[in-house]
Design a protein around this motif. Structure first.
Motif, PDB file in Angstrom:
ATOM      1  N   SER A   1      14.829  -1.458 -19.631  1.00 15.66           N
ATOM      2  CA  SER A   1      15.115  -0.043 -19.402  1.00 15.66           C
ATOM      3  C   SER A   1      14.302   0.467 -18.213  1.00 15.66           C
ATOM      4  N   GLU A   2      14.803   1.519 -17.592  1.00 12.87           N
ATOM      5  CA  GLU A   2      14.069   2.130 -16.487  1.00 12.87           C
ATOM      6  C   GLU A   2      12.744   2.692 -16.971  1.00 12.87           C
ATOM      7  N   ASP A   3      12.723   3.193 -18.203  1.00 16.89           N
ATOM      8  CA  ASP A   3      11.469   3.704 -18.772  1.00 16.89           C
ATOM      9  C   ASP A   3      10.445   2.587 -18.905  1.00 16.89           C
ATOM     10  N   SER A   4      10.874   1.420 -19.338  1.00 17.97           N
ATOM     11  CA  SER A   4       9.965   0.280 -19.464  1.00 17.97           C
ATOM     12  C   SER A   4       9.443  -0.138 -18.094  1.00 17.97           C
TER      13      SER A   4
ATOM     14  N   LEU B   1      12.685 -10.190  -3.194  1.00 15.24           N
ATOM     15  CA  LEU B   1      13.191 -10.273  -1.817  1.00 15.24           C
ATOM     16  C   LEU B   1      13.982  -9.018  -1.452  1.00 15.24           C
ATOM     17  N   ASP B   2      14.854  -8.593  -2.345  1.00 10.46           N
ATOM     18  CA  ASP B   2      15.646  -7.387  -2.098  1.00 10.46           C
ATOM     19  C   ASP B   2      14.744  -6.171  -1.899  1.00 10.46           C
ATOM     20  N   ILE B   3      13.700  -6.090  -2.712  1.00 12.38           N
ATOM     21  CA  ILE B   3      12.780  -4.957  -2.643  1.00 12.38           C
ATOM     22  C   ILE B   3      12.048  -4.936  -1.308  1.00 12.38           C
ATOM     23  N   VAL B   4      11.439  -6.042  -0.914  1.00 14.10           N
ATOM     24  CA  VAL B   4      10.624  -6.015   0.308  1.00 14.10           C
ATOM     25  C   VAL B   4      11.477  -5.875   1.566  1.00 14.10           C
TER      26      VAL B   4
ATOM     27  N   GLY C   1       0.781  -1.231   0.000  1.00 17.81           N
ATOM     28  CA  GLY C   1       0.000   0.000   0.000  1.00 17.81           C
ATOM     29  C   GLY C   1       0.811   1.278   0.000  1.00 17.81           C
ATOM     30  N   ARG C   2       2.107   1.154  -0.060  1.00 21.71           N
ATOM     31  CA  ARG C   2       2.951   2.354  -0.104  1.00 21.71           C
ATOM     32  C   ARG C   2       4.231   2.032  -0.869  1.00 21.71           C
ATOM     33  N   LEU C   3       4.832   3.059  -1.407  1.00 23.42           N
ATOM     34  CA  LEU C   3       6.104   2.895  -2.104  1.00 23.42           C
ATOM     35  C   LEU C   3       7.183   3.548  -1.265  1.00 23.42           C
ATOM     36  N   ALA C   4       8.015   2.719  -0.648  1.00 23.40           N
ATOM     37  CA  ALA C   4       9.122   3.240   0.155  1.00 23.40           C
ATOM     38  C   ALA C   4      10.282   3.577  -0.784  1.00 23.40           C
ATOM     39  N   PRO C   5      10.847   4.766  -0.650  1.00 23.68           N
ATOM     40  CA  PRO C   5      11.965   5.139  -1.520  1.00 23.68           C
ATOM     41  C   PRO C   5      13.119   4.126  -1.482  1.00 23.68           C
ATOM     42  N   GLN C   6      13.314   3.487  -0.313  1.00 24.22           N
ATOM     43  CA  GLN C   6      14.394   2.500  -0.190  1.00 24.22           C
ATOM     44  C   GLN C   6      14.166   1.313  -1.131  1.00 24.22           C
ATOM     45  N   GLU C   7      12.897   0.973  -1.381  1.00 21.80           N
ATOM     46  CA  GLU C   7      12.586  -0.172  -2.241  1.00 21.80           C
ATOM     47  C   GLU C   7      12.974   0.129  -3.686  1.00 21.80           C
ATOM     48  N   LEU C   8      12.662   1.324  -4.138  1.00 20.75           N
ATOM     49  CA  LEU C   8      13.033   1.716  -5.498  1.00 20.75           C
ATOM     50  C   LEU C   8      14.553   1.805  -5.627  1.00 20.75           C
ATOM     51  N   LYS C   9      15.197   2.345  -4.610  1.00 20.33           N
ATOM     52  CA  LYS C   9      16.670   2.421  -4.624  1.00 20.33           C
ATOM     53  C   LYS C   9      17.281   1.024  -4.657  1.00 20.33           C
ATOM     54  N   ALA C  10      16.708   0.099  -3.907  1.00 21.63           N
ATOM     55  CA  ALA C  10      17.235  -1.272  -3.884  1.00 21.63           C
ATOM     56  C   ALA C  10      17.181  -1.895  -5.266  1.00 21.63           C
ATOM     57  N   LEU C  11      16.085  -1.681  -5.975  1.00 20.78           N
ATOM     58  CA  LEU C  11      15.972  -2.219  -7.332  1.00 20.78           C
ATOM     59  C   LEU C  11      17.039  -1.617  -8.232  1.00 20.78           C
ATOM     60  N   HIS C  12      17.191  -0.321  -8.191  1.00 23.98           N
ATOM     61  CA  HIS C  12      18.153   0.333  -9.071  1.00 23.98           C
ATOM     62  C   HIS C  12      19.594  -0.027  -8.725  1.00 23.98           C
ATOM     63  N   HIS C  13      19.903  -0.114  -7.436  1.00 23.79           N
ATOM     64  CA  HIS C  13      21.263  -0.463  -7.021  1.00 23.79           C
ATOM     65  C   HIS C  13      21.604  -1.924  -7.275  1.00 23.79           C
ATOM     66  N   SER C  14      20.603  -2.770  -7.360  1.00 25.57           N
ATOM     67  CA  SER C  14      20.856  -4.209  -7.571  1.00 25.57           C
ATOM     68  C   SER C  14      21.397  -4.513  -8.967  1.00 25.57           C
ATOM     69  N   GLY C  15      21.107  -3.650  -9.922  1.00 24.45           N
ATOM     70  CA  GLY C  15      21.517  -3.908 -11.299  1.00 24.45           C
ATOM     71  C   GLY C  15      20.650  -4.944 -11.994  1.00 24.45           C
ATOM     72  N   LEU C  16      19.561  -5.347 -11.357  1.00 24.01           N
ATOM     73  CA  LEU C  16      18.706  -6.391 -11.914  1.00 24.01           C
ATOM     74  C   LEU C  16      18.104  -5.972 -13.252  1.00 24.01           C
TER      75      LEU C  16
END
Length: 134
Positions: free
Chosen positions: A46-49, A101-104, A24-39
């Motif tokens: 692409s980030e746009d996709s 898992l990294d995101i949550v 129910g919420r988007l934590a900024p840390q979750e988005l950062k985790a995705l981007h930092h993971s390189g997944l």
């Protein structure tokens, strides 16, 4: 909820985005985790996709919420299973589950809805990893 081609970038992105917003919420840390993971880079997404697919997920969730007064969006287990079924390649499943898992874990709080998503993904994709009696 729209459907995507099996193993497509959109199917993968939707699951990653779902892991971010299912509580129910988007934590900024979750988005950062995705981007930092390189997944996304490893998956050649692409980030746009990703952003476009996350937006489509939000549209679908809001459309499915109808006139609920509490504003909460709750996905039933069958819908979650259908979304998970859109990824059936074993390597993709491992990568996406690790990303989820990294995101949550990124915000240090695992909500019951996040836990349910991860449990359903593990059950659907890697049943041998589940403890007996789950």
């Amino acid at each position: 909820m729209r459907t995507y081609a099996t193993n497509s970038h959109k199917a993968i992105c939707r699951l990653l985005a779902l892991a971010m917003i299912i509580d129910g919420r988007l934590a900024p840390q979750e988005l950062k985790a995705l981007h930092h993971s390189g997944l996304l880079r490893r998956l050649e997404v692409s980030e746009d996709s990703f952003d476009e697919t996350a937006g489509e997920l939000c549209q679908d969730l809001l459309a499915g919420a109808g006139g609920r007064e509490d504003g909460d969006v709750e996905l039933d287990p069958e819908t979650i299973d259908r979304l998970l079924a859109e990824v059936d390649a074993p390597l993709l499943r491992v990568l996406v589950l690790q990303g989820m898992l990294d995101i949550v874990r990124a915000d240090k709080v695992i909500d019951h809805r996040e836990r349910r998503l991860l449990r359903r993904a593990t059950h659907a994709w890697m049943p041998a990893l589940e403890p007996a009696g789950s």
